[in-house]
Design a protein around this motif. Sequence first.
Motif, PDB file in Angstrom:
ATOM      1  N   ILE A  64       0.850  -1.197   0.000  1.00  5.98           N
ATOM      2  CA  ILE A  64       0.000   0.000   0.000  1.00  5.98           C
ATOM      3  C   ILE A  64       0.883   1.244   0.000  1.00  5.98           C
ATOM      4  O   ILE A  64       1.788   1.381   0.816  1.00  5.98           O
ATOM      5  CB  ILE A  64      -0.925   0.010   1.222  1.00  5.98           C
ATOM      6  N   ARG A  65       0.616   2.152  -0.943  1.00 11.38           N
ATOM      7  CA  ARG A  65       1.398   3.379  -1.000  1.00 11.38           C
ATOM      8  C   ARG A  65       0.750   4.435  -0.118  1.00 11.38           C
ATOM      9  O   ARG A  65      -0.459   4.558  -0.053  1.00 11.38           O
ATOM     10  CB  ARG A  65       1.525   3.881  -2.439  1.00 11.38           C
ATOM     11  N   GLU A  66       1.589   5.214   0.547  1.00 11.00           N
ATOM     12  CA  GLU A  66       1.070   6.249   1.427  1.00 11.00           C
ATOM     13  C   GLU A  66       2.064   7.391   1.527  1.00 11.00           C
ATOM     14  O   GLU A  66       3.217   7.281   1.112  1.00 11.00           O
ATOM     15  CB  GLU A  66       0.805   5.681   2.826  1.00 11.00           C
ATOM     16  N   GLU A  67       1.596   8.487   2.057  1.00 10.69           N
ATOM     17  CA  GLU A  67       2.452   9.630   2.360  1.00 10.69           C
ATOM     18  C   GLU A  67       2.548   9.730   3.877  1.00 10.69           C
ATOM     19  O   GLU A  67       1.545   9.584   4.578  1.00 10.69           O
ATOM     20  CB  GLU A  67       1.883  10.920   1.787  1.00 10.69           C
ATOM     21  N   ARG A  68       3.765   9.947   4.371  1.00 13.58           N
ATOM     22  CA  ARG A  68       3.969   9.952   5.817  1.00 13.58           C
ATOM     23  C   ARG A  68       5.009  11.009   6.190  1.00 13.58           C
ATOM     24  O   ARG A  68       5.962  11.246   5.453  1.00 13.58           O
ATOM     25  CB  ARG A  68       4.450   8.576   6.272  1.00 13.58           C
ATOM     26  N   THR A  69       4.811  11.644   7.340  1.00  8.57           N
ATOM     27  CA  THR A  69       5.805  12.581   7.861  1.00  8.57           C
ATOM     28  C   THR A  69       6.710  11.847   8.834  1.00  8.57           C
ATOM     29  O   THR A  69       6.243  11.207   9.770  1.00  8.57           O
ATOM     30  CB  THR A  69       5.145  13.769   8.576  1.00  8.57           C
ATOM     31  N   VAL A  70       8.004  11.905   8.579  1.00  9.38           N
ATOM     32  CA  VAL A  70       8.998  11.275   9.446  1.00  9.38           C
ATOM     33  C   VAL A  70       9.872  12.373  10.035  1.00  9.38           C
ATOM     34  O   VAL A  70      10.403  13.208   9.300  1.00  9.38           O
ATOM     35  CB  VAL A  70       9.866  10.272   8.660  1.00  9.38           C
ATOM     36  N   ALA A  71      10.000  12.389  11.350  1.00  8.85           N
ATOM     37  CA  ALA A  71      10.755  13.439  12.027  1.00  8.85           C
ATOM     38  C   ALA A  71      12.132  12.953  12.447  1.00  8.85           C
ATOM     39  O   ALA A  71      12.279  11.857  12.984  1.00  8.85           O
ATOM     40  CB  ALA A  71       9.988  13.932  13.252  1.00  8.85           C
ATOM     41  N   LEU A  72      13.141  13.763  12.173  1.00  8.81           N
ATOM     42  CA  LEU A  72      14.473  13.578  12.730  1.00  8.81           C
ATOM     43  C   LEU A  72      14.602  14.617  13.837  1.00  8.81           C
ATOM     44  O   LEU A  72      14.685  15.805  13.558  1.00  8.81           O
ATOM     45  CB  LEU A  72      15.556  13.799  11.664  1.00  8.81           C
ATOM     46  N   PRO A  73      14.576  14.214  15.100  1.00  9.01           N
ATOM     47  CA  PRO A  73      14.553  15.191  16.193  1.00  9.01           C
ATOM     48  C   PRO A  73      15.845  15.974  16.296  1.00  9.01           C
ATOM     49  O   PRO A  73      16.925  15.483  15.935  1.00  9.01           O
ATOM     50  CB  PRO A  73      14.339  14.305  17.433  1.00  9.01           C
TER      51      PRO A  73
END
Length: 277
Positions: A64-73
């Motif tokens: 499943i393709r999706e858009e996601r926000t990934v944080a580098l703190p």
Amino acid sequence: MRAGRLKTKRYKTGGGRIGRVFLLILGIVLGAGAAALWQSGGIPLPAGGVSLPPYPTLTPEQSIREERTVALPGRAWYALQVGSFESEAEARTAAESFRSRGAAGYILKSGAYRVLAAAYTTRADAQTVQTQLREQHGVETLITEIIQPEVALRLTGQQAQLTALADAWDAIDQLAGHLSELSQRLDRREADSAQGLAALQSERETLDALKARLDTLFGKASLPAVREVSALLSDLSAALQSAQSVPGAIRLGAGIKHAHLLCVCRMAAYAAALAEK
């Protein structure tokens, strides 16, 4: 120098190949129209970025393709610098000398070759050790700030691939904290060598599992950028293995401090690359 006075200097971590590779990572994994945001504002990335290519053997749920926000703190570390050299050979000689005394002996190329002893989460902790080294061992140090800016990325790709990449970065970030805590516990004799070795083995197993997961999800012929993430996991696992393999509590402590600084400096260099326009 009077007790309590700080010698402080701030350096940028060397971008070099790491910086270029990380920008390549962004170009590959960011979907069209994606943007990188961090605390001081927005940094626009090139439009028309390419999404992660699908890997054909994934299950329908994983695909499943999706858009996601990934944080580098964001992080700030305070490292003790015990020497600065124009020659890499001189830096290596000094690094080994300090390593035999329990320091990391980590070489950071930032203009000169800077030899670092350890890194701490607060300036106060670094200052305490700085004073101890000066008063008890006659070793003068500088406090070097290593800054990792906070970054948020919107990524598009297959669900399993995005999860694997996010988990890998999260594990590396957490490893820095775990190694810092373990190093200080050993220095304060709140943990013994057996506990230290067991902790390193557990961390290695996590890193190795994450690398195997990336290799499975992207295949052996994966994108260079994905291979670079996998290589970082391998480098950290190798550093932990090296710390485990040397005899004696002093060398164990030095190996943990070295692995910690490797983790800190590599993460900071990747995140700092996002600030380059």
